[in-house]
Scaffold this active site. Structure first.
Site, PDB file in Angstrom:
ATOM      1  N   SER A  23       6.794  19.983  15.635  1.00 54.29           N
ATOM      2  CA  SER A  23       7.020  18.544  15.436  1.00 54.29           C
ATOM      3  C   SER A  23       5.972  17.792  16.245  1.00 54.29           C
ATOM      4  O   SER A  23       5.560  18.240  17.310  1.00 54.29           O
ATOM      5  CB  SER A  23       8.433  18.156  15.857  1.00 54.29           C
ATOM      6  OG  SER A  23       8.629  18.417  17.229  1.00 54.29           O
ATOM      7  N   SER A  79       8.517  21.747  19.576  1.00 56.89           N
ATOM      8  CA  SER A  79       8.006  20.374  19.701  1.00 56.89           C
ATOM      9  C   SER A  79       6.618  20.422  20.317  1.00 56.89           C
ATOM     10  O   SER A  79       6.312  21.330  21.092  1.00 56.89           O
ATOM     11  CB  SER A  79       8.940  19.551  20.586  1.00 56.89           C
ATOM     12  OG  SER A  79       9.127  20.210  21.822  1.00 56.89           O
ATOM     13  N   ASP A  80       5.791  19.450  19.984  1.00 51.44           N
ATOM     14  CA  ASP A  80       4.446  19.439  20.576  1.00 51.44           C
ATOM     15  C   ASP A  80       4.543  19.083  22.065  1.00 51.44           C
ATOM     16  O   ASP A  80       5.538  18.514  22.527  1.00 51.44           O
ATOM     17  CB  ASP A  80       3.525  18.464  19.822  1.00 51.44           C
ATOM     18  CG  ASP A  80       2.047  18.814  20.018  1.00 51.44           C
ATOM     19  OD1 ASP A  80       1.738  19.670  20.877  1.00 51.44           O
ATOM     20  OD2 ASP A  80       1.188  18.239  19.324  1.00 51.44           O
ATOM     21  N   TYR A  81       3.473  19.408  22.756  1.00 48.29           N
ATOM     22  CA  TYR A  81       3.378  19.331  24.213  1.00 48.29           C
ATOM     23  C   TYR A  81       4.030  18.070  24.799  1.00 48.29           C
ATOM     24  O   TYR A  81       3.500  16.963  24.633  1.00 48.29           O
ATOM     25  CB  TYR A  81       1.898  19.347  24.599  1.00 48.29           C
ATOM     26  CG  TYR A  81       1.589  20.089  25.870  1.00 48.29           C
ATOM     27  CD1 TYR A  81       1.083  21.383  25.830  1.00 48.29           C
ATOM     28  CD2 TYR A  81       1.800  19.491  27.102  1.00 48.29           C
ATOM     29  CE1 TYR A  81       0.781  22.070  26.984  1.00 48.29           C
ATOM     30  CE2 TYR A  81       1.498  20.183  28.260  1.00 48.29           C
ATOM     31  CZ  TYR A  81       0.991  21.469  28.196  1.00 48.29           C
ATOM     32  OH  TYR A  81       0.698  22.146  29.344  1.00 48.29           O
ATOM     33  N   SER A  89       6.287  16.297  23.915  1.00 46.19           N
ATOM     34  CA  SER A  89       6.658  15.211  23.000  1.00 46.19           C
ATOM     35  C   SER A  89       8.144  14.875  23.077  1.00 46.19           C
ATOM     36  O   SER A  89       8.548  13.790  22.664  1.00 46.19           O
ATOM     37  CB  SER A  89       6.255  15.543  21.561  1.00 46.19           C
ATOM     38  OG  SER A  89       6.972  16.666  21.106  1.00 46.19           O
TER      39      SER A  89
END
Ligand code: BGC
Length: 751
Positions: A262, A295-297, A299
């Site tokens: 995401s 989830s992206d870093y 985020s």
């Protein structure tokens, strides 16, 4: 007596077996799970796991970002079962780090669940391939898949299980630095590339140790960042989301991608890492995806910055209930999540569902059976001869010949004196391109070295850097002009550094950096024939070059074999076949500019001010989508649409003859576009629906055939359902999105 002894022996056996069974059930090692189905194994594990361990599985830490003390802390967490995955172990020594962490996780943690190790293997591992945007210009799905399988073989031999690739975001704005990681502007092309990359990374069997788990990112619409600024707001309607941004994700899911990421962005007010509509309603309920979402870093924590969550707990709750399963680097959120589950604010069912999905992929990836990687494997795999050959092949096919007046190219190998000028001519680092995590500049073959090898020994090659990529100094100009004057011809290697594109590297100007523009003009003023080799991570606005320079080869950021590929093309050992997958604007003011736009009520017309156009520049692009030249020429004839009237649901066959009318063998990308003339929702002026890449010998002719199904003509209607409506369609088959033979067909409703 005998019978009694036998009975006693039997009893002892039964006792031993029962003890073994009981200890397997209650025991800590997952080996006791061997004979069960994956789903049963998951349930069995879940029943034993504490809430700390479950949330541990949902936790991913970055390894590289820390000191030794931090690493100690991470090792301790692995031993306590409080981490499920690491990213960013160190390339080169990853196997060692991995095996050590894996031993701790499997032997010391309460449930002995193996870790999964992720890394951004974006366009190759040590064998760095051209950036993905360049690879899409090959229009060659098998080769794109092969590049991914090479990357998977190398990265897995070095200890990684999982790549955060492919990035399948549609990119219509060249200001956005991450356009370099995309497959361009077209939903259909990006979809077939997404599927090919998934096949390449994951192979036929995810448990094969030479494969990587793929991750489709950044779910979703991250490429729609307003003004091309990275991480910016995305205002996307449900229809545009479904028709433009989601198809590559859907194609990747259908191809079996095991994970998705995401994104950082919001979609019309809802940040994607807390967006239940896309993460659950669409991904799980509509598409039936059963893998997991990371989830992206950071985020998840950033849901607070977005103004979408109050605090870490709220952020974690929103992400988990929306459908995020694993959280990349948002430690504080997960601690809060634990508290919320314990106090009953978040149902344990939500957590169980996330853990189930993560364990499912760990089982499918074979991690329970083969948690370790052979430390001696990588030596024979990394940078192997075959891998480098594939990288050269991919680099050659990715390059696009933009201009070639009076057939200036290809060059003769016995040219007397050739001048090679420019900051990218003897450059290794920048040819790697963005996100080449494990790449090393020392592995790159420079243009200078490759050209020297191509030329006959008696030919002279003069070299001058001329200037840097972005610094203002013009000190090197004189030397560059001097060698240009001494030569028969000049090759100018100019463009962007690897740092000018990629994450967090958006640009507001799309020109060549000022100092390079000046250098090009100086060299052009010598009157020598000039060939520009352009390196970049995005489409550039190069109107001056197009008007003044007779030959331009777009090399993108081509990876370790970049120099060789450039030389192969310049000297005619390879006939260029790449075609653009993003529109090149004349100026940044035209952006976003893409071929599959809508007609509007006032389509642009020359000299008619009150139409959709500019008063100061043409509305047309500098180079259109699908465009690219060859050293030979192709003729298109005999377009046939059969039948040209069909009942809804029936397929249509389209055929065309393509002939090589030149003197050299070459490859052509035959492209098919349609337009749905009238529908209940306005349709784009053109939509790519198919392509074939064919090879033709001089004078050879081939019949190319396409089948179009009703489903391919569907779009999202006013009820947000994909439908095909009866009516009139136009069709074009040709060499790019502007030229081609035109036909038409009609779809009538069933009786
Ligand atoms: C990027 C992702 C990447 C992740 C892990 C983020 O900053 O947006 O694409 O996979 O970092 O490195």
């Amino acid at each position: 007596m005998k019978i009694r002894t036998l009975s006693i022996l039997l009893l002892i056996c039964v006792i031993i077996l029962c003890a073994a069974y009981v200890s397997a059930g209650a025991g800590q090692r997952p080996q006791g799970l061997k004979k069960l189905s994956i789903e049963d194994k998951i349930e069995k594990l879940l029943r034993k796991m504490t809430i700390e361990e479950k949330i541990g599985q949902m936790t991913q830490y970055s390894w590289r970002s820390g000191s030794e003390d931090y690493h100690k802390h991470l090792r301790r967490l692995a031993g306590e079962g409080k981490v499920g995955s690491f990213l960013n172990l160190t390339p080169g020594i990853c196997v060692k780090e991995r095996n050590e962490l894996q031993k701790i996780a499997t032997e010391q943690s309460p449930s002995g669940i193996p870790l999964i190790f992720g890394f951004d293997v974006i366009h190759g591992y040590r064998t760095v391939f051209p950036i993905p945007l360049a690879q899409s210009c090959m229009w060659d799905l098998d080769l794109a898949a092969k590049a991914a399988s090479v990357a998977a073989a190398e990265a897995s031999s070095d200890g990684y299980d999982w790549t955060f690739a492919p990035m399948v975001d549609i990119a219509r704005d060249p200001r956005w630095g991450r356009i370099a990681e995309s497959f361009g502007e077209d939903p259909y092309l990006a979809s077939v590339f997404a599927a090919a990359k998934v096949r390449g990374f994951q192979g036929r069997n995810l448990a094969d140790p030479r494969t990587l788990v793929a991750c489709l990112k950044h779910y979703a619409a991250y490429g729609a960042a307003e003004a091309g600024k990275d991480y910016n707001t995305c205002e996307v309607s449900e229809r545009t989301l479904r028709e433009v941004y989601l198809p590559p994700f859907k194609a990747g899911v259908d191809a079996g991608a095991a994970t998705l990421m995401s994104g950082f962005n919001e979609i019309s007010g809802i940040p994607t890492s807390g967006n239940r509509h896309i993460l659950t309603d669409i991904l799980r309920d509509e598409w039936k995806f059963d893998g997991f979402v990371v989830s992206d870093y950071n985020s998840v924590a950033q849901l607070i910055t977005h103004g979408f969550a109050e605090d870490y707990g709220d952020a974690a709750q929103k992400a988990a209930t929306a459908g995020v399963d694993m959280v990349m680097e948002s430690e504080k959120c997960l601690k809060e999540l634990q508290r919320l589950v314990k106090t009953g604010k978040v149902s344990e069912k939500v957590i169980d569902q996330a853990v189930r999905r993560i364990l499912r992929i760990k089982f499918r990836a074979g991690l329970f059976d083969h948690p370790y990687v052979d430390p001696n494997l990588s030596e024979s795999v990394i940078l192997s001869k075959e891998h480098l050959q594939t990288a050269r092949e991919v680099a050659k096919k990715s390059m696009v010949l933009l201009k070639n007046d009076s057939s200036l190219l290809p060059l003769r190998k016995d040219i007397k004196t050739l001048a090679l000028i420019g900051p990218l001519a003897d450059n290794q680092k920048d040819l790697l391109g963005t996100w080449a995590g494990a790449g090393r500049s020392g592995d790159v073959v420079t243009v200078r070295k490759a050209i020297r090898e191509k030329l006959l020994p008696q030919s002279r090659l003069l070299y001058a850097k001329g200037c840097g990529i972005q610094d203002d100094s013009t000190e090197g100009f004189n030397e560059a002009v001097k060698i240009a004057n001494q030569s028969d011809m000049v090759i100018l290697a100019v463009g962007e550094s690897e740092k000018m594109s990629g994450e967090g590297h958006s640009r507001a100007y799309l020109d060549l950096p000022e100092v390079q523009k000046k250098l090009v003009k100086k060299i052009h003023a010598t009157g020598k024939p000039v060939i520009v080799v352009l390196f970049s991570g995005r489409p550039l606005s190069i109107s001056w070059l197009k008007e003044n320079i007779p030959a331009i080869l777009l090399a993108w950021h081509p990876g370790v074999q970049g120099g060789n590929a450039v030389a192969d093309i310049l000297f005619g050992d390879y006939n260029p076949s790449g075609k653009l997958t993003t529109t090149f604007p004349r100026t940044v003011g035209q952006v976003p500019i893409y071929y599959n736009h809508k007609n509007t009520g006032r389509p642009p017309r020359e000299k008619d001010r009150y139409t959709s156009r500019y008063i100061d520049i043409s509305w047309t692009p500098l180079f259109p989508f699908g465009y690219g030249l060859s050293y030979t020429t192709f003729e298109y004839k005999n377009l046939k649409v059969n039948p040209n009237k069909i009942v809804l649901g029936q397929p249509i066959t389209v055929t065309i003859d393509v002939q090589n009318t030149g003197e050299r063998a070459g490859e052509e990308v035959v492209q098919l576009y349609i337009r749905d003339l009238v529908a209940s929702v306005t349709r784009p002026v053109k939509e790519l629906k198919g392509f074939r890449k064919i090879s033709l010998k001089p004078k050879q002719k081939k019949k190319v055939s396409f089948t179009i199904t009703s489903e391919q003509l569907s779009f999202c209607n006013q009820e947000m359902k994909f439908v095909t409506e009866p009516g009139d369609f136009k069709i074009w088959v040709g060499p790019d999105s502007v030229r081609g033979l035109q036909g038409d067909f009609k779809i009538v409703p069933p009786k």
